[in-house]
Scaffold this motif. Structure first.
Motif, PDB file in Angstrom:
ATOM      1  N   ALA A 111       0.912  -1.234   0.040  1.00  0.00           N
ATOM      2  CA  ALA A 111      -0.037  -0.042  -0.068  1.00  0.00           C
ATOM      3  C   ALA A 111       0.818   1.153  -0.257  1.00  0.00           C
ATOM      4  CB  ALA A 111      -1.030  -0.007   1.220  1.00  0.00           C
ATOM      5  N   PHE A 112       1.988   1.274   0.753  1.00  0.00           N
ATOM      6  CA  PHE A 112       2.965   2.339   0.724  1.00  0.00           C
ATOM      7  C   PHE A 112       4.160   1.965  -0.441  1.00  0.00           C
ATOM      8  CE2 PHE A 112       6.744   4.586   2.099  1.00  0.00           C
ATOM      9  CZ  PHE A 112       5.925   5.752   2.237  1.00  0.00           C
ATOM     10  N   ASP A 113       4.120   2.832  -1.420  1.00  0.00           N
ATOM     11  CA  ASP A 113       5.187   2.591  -2.565  1.00  0.00           C
ATOM     12  C   ASP A 113       5.844   3.888  -2.985  1.00  0.00           C
ATOM     13  OD1 ASP A 113       6.484   1.866  -4.858  1.00  0.00           O
ATOM     14  OD2 ASP A 113       5.298  -0.242  -4.775  1.00  0.00           O
ATOM     15  N   MET A 120       2.006  10.263  -9.489  1.00  0.00           N
ATOM     16  CA  MET A 120       1.621  11.695  -9.045  1.00  0.00           C
ATOM     17  C   MET A 120       1.720  12.643 -10.101  1.00  0.00           C
ATOM     18  SD  MET A 120       0.840  10.817  -5.836  1.00  0.00           S
ATOM     19  CE  MET A 120       0.607  12.471  -5.281  1.00  0.00           C
ATOM     20  N   ASP A 166       9.920   8.844  -4.875  1.00  0.00           N
ATOM     21  CA  ASP A 166       9.801  10.009  -4.155  1.00  0.00           C
ATOM     22  C   ASP A 166       9.420   9.858  -2.803  1.00  0.00           C
ATOM     23  OD1 ASP A 166       8.906  12.639  -3.228  1.00  0.00           O
ATOM     24  OD2 ASP A 166       7.061  12.569  -3.934  1.00  0.00           O
ATOM     25  N   GLY A 168       7.751  11.586  -0.492  1.00  0.00           N
ATOM     26  CA  GLY A 168       6.545  12.516  -0.055  1.00  0.00           C
ATOM     27  C   GLY A 168       5.828  12.083   1.043  1.00  0.00           C
ATOM     28  N   GLY A 169       5.745  10.664   1.106  1.00  0.00           N
ATOM     29  CA  GLY A 169       4.630  10.211   2.263  1.00  0.00           C
ATOM     30  C   GLY A 169       5.207   9.983   3.495  1.00  0.00           C
ATOM     31  N   SER A 238      -2.888  11.736   7.935  1.00  0.00           N
ATOM     32  CA  SER A 238      -2.994  11.835   6.544  1.00  0.00           C
ATOM     33  C   SER A 238      -4.300  11.808   6.006  1.00  0.00           C
ATOM     34  CB  SER A 238      -2.445  10.406   5.755  1.00  0.00           C
ATOM     35  OG  SER A 238      -1.105  10.366   5.718  1.00  0.00           O
ATOM     36  N   HIS A 254      -4.573  13.299  -3.131  1.00  0.00           N
ATOM     37  CA  HIS A 254      -3.120  12.963  -3.267  1.00  0.00           C
ATOM     38  C   HIS A 254      -2.729  11.401  -2.955  1.00  0.00           C
ATOM     39  CE1 HIS A 254      -1.537  14.448   0.527  1.00  0.00           C
ATOM     40  NE2 HIS A 254      -2.597  14.192   0.834  1.00  0.00           N
ATOM     41  N   ILE A 255      -3.424  10.965  -2.251  1.00  0.00           N
ATOM     42  CA  ILE A 255      -3.194   9.586  -1.796  1.00  0.00           C
ATOM     43  C   ILE A 255      -3.625   8.370  -2.711  1.00  0.00           C
ATOM     44  CG2 ILE A 255      -2.885   7.984   0.301  1.00  0.00           C
ATOM     45  CD1 ILE A 255      -3.379  10.593   1.960  1.00  0.00           C
ATOM     46  N   ILE A 256      -2.744   7.739  -3.213  1.00  0.00           N
ATOM     47  CA  ILE A 256      -2.922   7.117  -4.613  1.00  0.00           C
ATOM     48  C   ILE A 256      -2.843   5.583  -4.119  1.00  0.00           C
ATOM     49  CG2 ILE A 256      -2.152   6.691  -6.848  1.00  0.00           C
ATOM     50  CD1 ILE A 256      -3.203   9.524  -6.871  1.00  0.00           C
ATOM     51  N   PRO A 258      -1.529   2.453  -5.052  1.00  0.00           N
ATOM     52  CA  PRO A 258      -0.482   1.816  -6.096  1.00  0.00           C
ATOM     53  C   PRO A 258      -0.899   0.952  -7.072  1.00  0.00           C
ATOM     54  CG  PRO A 258       0.317   1.881  -3.992  1.00  0.00           C
ATOM     55  CD  PRO A 258      -1.125   2.053  -3.670  1.00  0.00           C
ATOM     56  N   ASP A 282       4.644   8.625  10.123  1.00  0.00           N
ATOM     57  CA  ASP A 282       4.179   9.185   8.650  1.00  0.00           C
ATOM     58  C   ASP A 282       4.069   8.248   7.527  1.00  0.00           C
ATOM     59  OD1 ASP A 282       3.980  11.065   6.601  1.00  0.00           O
ATOM     60  OD2 ASP A 282       6.050  11.712   6.605  1.00  0.00           O
ATOM     61  N   SER A 285       0.726   6.538   8.153  1.00  0.00           N
ATOM     62  CA  SER A 285      -0.475   7.150   7.908  1.00  0.00           C
ATOM     63  C   SER A 285      -0.950   7.082   6.693  1.00  0.00           C
ATOM     64  CB  SER A 285      -0.259   8.613   8.638  1.00  0.00           C
ATOM     65  OG  SER A 285       0.503   9.434   7.564  1.00  0.00           O
ATOM     66  N   THR A 286       0.192   7.125   5.934  1.00  0.00           N
ATOM     67  CA  THR A 286      -0.129   7.110   4.257  1.00  0.00           C
ATOM     68  C   THR A 286      -0.582   5.718   3.800  1.00  0.00           C
ATOM     69  OG1 THR A 286       1.501   9.014   4.016  1.00  0.00           O
ATOM     70  CG2 THR A 286       0.601   7.696   2.179  1.00  0.00           C
ATOM     71  N   VAL A 290      -4.522   3.919   2.590  1.00  0.00           N
ATOM     72  CA  VAL A 290      -4.763   3.337   1.398  1.00  0.00           C
ATOM     73  C   VAL A 290      -5.549   2.024   1.795  1.00  0.00           C
ATOM     74  CG1 VAL A 290      -3.757   1.952  -0.265  1.00  0.00           C
ATOM     75  CG2 VAL A 290      -2.549   4.231   0.189  1.00  0.00           C
TER      76      VAL A 290
HETATM   77  P1  AMP Z   1       0.849  12.050   3.188  1.00  0.00           P
HETATM   78  O1  AMP Z   1       0.721  13.492   3.373  1.00  0.00           O
HETATM   79  O2  AMP Z   1       2.304  11.809   4.383  1.00  0.00           O
HETATM   80  O3  AMP Z   1      -0.255  10.813   3.525  1.00  0.00           O
HETATM   81  O4  AMP Z   1       1.696  11.893   2.082  1.00  0.00           O
HETATM   82  C1  AMP Z   1       0.828  12.048   0.845  1.00  0.00           C
HETATM   83  C2  AMP Z   1       2.079  12.095  -0.203  1.00  0.00           C
HETATM   84  O5  AMP Z   1       2.743  10.869  -0.179  1.00  0.00           O
HETATM   85  C3  AMP Z   1       1.522  12.374  -1.382  1.00  0.00           C
HETATM   86  O6  AMP Z   1       1.620  13.829  -1.897  1.00  0.00           O
HETATM   87  C4  AMP Z   1       2.722  11.780  -2.318  1.00  0.00           C
HETATM   88  O7  AMP Z   1       3.494  12.360  -2.698  1.00  0.00           O
HETATM   89  C5  AMP Z   1       2.841  10.434  -1.801  1.00  0.00           C
HETATM   90  N1  AMP Z   1       2.073   9.143  -1.885  1.00  0.00           N
HETATM   91  C6  AMP Z   1       0.803   9.075  -2.375  1.00  0.00           C
HETATM   92  N2  AMP Z   1       0.417   7.877  -2.413  1.00  0.00           N
HETATM   93  C7  AMP Z   1       1.325   7.174  -1.801  1.00  0.00           C
HETATM   94  C8  AMP Z   1       1.488   5.842  -1.645  1.00  0.00           C
HETATM   95  N3  AMP Z   1       0.291   5.011  -1.874  1.00  0.00           N
HETATM   96  N4  AMP Z   1       2.582   5.456  -1.072  1.00  0.00           N
HETATM   97  C9  AMP Z   1       3.653   6.297  -0.922  1.00  0.00           C
HETATM   98  N5  AMP Z   1       3.624   7.597  -0.927  1.00  0.00           N
HETATM   99  C10 AMP Z   1       2.332   7.882  -1.694  1.00  0.00           C
END
Ligand code: AMP
Ligand code: MG
Length: 338
Positions: A111-113, A120, A166, A168-169, A238, A254-256, A258, A282, A285-286, A290
């Motif tokens: 789920a986290f990738d 994105m 990236d 970002g999560g 998140s 913005h949470i996708i 994968p 962190d 939470s992302t 998912v």
């Molecule tokens: P957060 O605010 O910590 O939940 O992170 C959201 C950010 O993580 C997004 O803006 C993307 O840059 C990135 N992201 C989105 N979906 C995923 C995912 N499934 N796995 C990892 N990073 C993600």
């Protein structure tokens, strides 16, 4: 005469004690704080005690250093150079983030990738203007989302063609955890670090009571949905409402996922993770956003020593894990998960 001298000494001694104690109190209450904009978000660091100013300055320098390393928006950042060159030796920070990301990816069925980045970009979340990609485009892009295909051996990272990474999560949580370490190195016993949706605290408040951290509401009209009292922990939220756009009556956030390359809609509005480990809080939470409510609850039941959670669903109902039962307050309806 002797009596007079003794009285004189007593007064001097009391005065001296007052001055020293006053000085100590002054040092304990000494506050230093700094606001900055980094990693696309507004940050605020506040520290208390003798070395607080030095610690806050060092913290700001550390945030700027990590931002320069991890920013996909910069052409010269380590992550951009690696994405372009496809092979290289990651810095210590990036190596750590890679390992933690791999761990969270494994723990959450992918789920986290961190290889979600090209997806994105297709949605425009990287700054090129929002758009809704076609199913065909998303299916092509998700074929190249799978961080288990990254090779990280003997200190060398190799990124397959078509893939880009990236953090970002997870980067803000890591940054908060690093700043908390810096605070401790400077002997700071009380600090509050607010990095966008990521809060991490060092110790308790200067008056020894716990820090009270508000969990943001998805609705702009409401300040917060609950308060959690913590010491030495991170609170990371998140939520889809943090970043989104609207098109033809639909909201895309913005949470996708994968697997599909599309924003996740599973009934959850926000996931808040409370943990001593800011990096984990962190990433999780992302990831748990998912996975959704039921999988989050069952994951927590077998990992309850690592974190607690506050979930909120579309109906406004909240779910709070047992570990923070006594430390959580809310005006809303909530259910304790055991
Ligand atoms: P957060 O605010 O910590 O939940 O992170 C959201 C950010 O993580 C997004 O803006 C993307 O840059 C990135 N992201 C989105 N979906 C995923 C995912 N499934 N796995 C990892 N990073 C993600
Ligand atoms: Mg996160």
């Amino acid at each position: 005469m002797k009596f007079k001298i003794m009285k004189y000494f007593a007064v001097v001694a009391i005065l001296a004690v007052c001055i020293v104690a006053g000085g100590m109190l002054d040092n304990q209450n000494k506050e230093a704080s700094r606001s900055l904009f980094a990693m696309d978000t507004y940050m605020e660091i506040t520290a208390y005690g003798r070395n607080s100013q030095k610690a806050v300055d060092a913290a700001a320098a550390e945030i700027e250093r990590l931002d320069a390393l991890l920013s996909t928006g910069s052409q010269t950042s380590e992550v951009t150079v690696l994405n372009n060159e496809k092979t290289g030796k990651p810095s210590e920070d990036m190596a750590y983030l890679l390992e933690r990301s791999q761990e969270i990816n494994r723990e959450t069925e992918g789920a986290f990738d961190i290889t979600i980045y090209p997806v994105m970009r297709a949605w425009g979340f990287t700054g090129e203007g929002f758009r809704v990609p076609s199913d065909e485009e998303l299916s092509r892009l998700t074929d190249a989302v799978d961080m288990t295909r990254l090779r990280y051996e003997d200190g060398i990272l190799t990124i397959p063609e078509n893939m880009e990474i990236d953090f970002g999560g997870i980067a803000k949580g890591y940054t908060a955890a690093r700043v908390a370490q810096i605070m401790e190195q400077y002997g700071v016993k009380s600090a509050n670090l607010s990095l966008g949706g990521n809060i991490q605290v060092v110790g308790a408040k200067p008056d020894q009571s716990a820090w009270r951290v508000a969990i943001r509401s998805p609705e702009p009209s409401e300040a917060y949905v609950g308060i959690v009292s913590i010491e030495n922990k991170a609170v990371v939220t998140s939520g889809g409402y943090e970043r989104y756009f609207e098109q033809d009556g639909m909201t895309y956030h913005h949470i996708i996922d994968p697997k599909t390359g599309k924003p996740v809609y599973n009934g959850l509005v926000s996931v808040t993770i409370i943990s001593e480990d800011g990096t984990y809080a962190d990433g999780m939470s992302t990831a748990l956003f998912v996975l959704g409510r039921d999988k989050t609850i069952s994951y927590w039941r077998s990992h309850r020593e690592k974190f607690d959670f506050v979930l909120m669903d579309e109906s406004g109902m909240m779910y709070v894990s047992e570990g923070i039962e006594k430390d959580f307050t809310s005006e809303r309806e909530y259910q304790i998960i055991r």
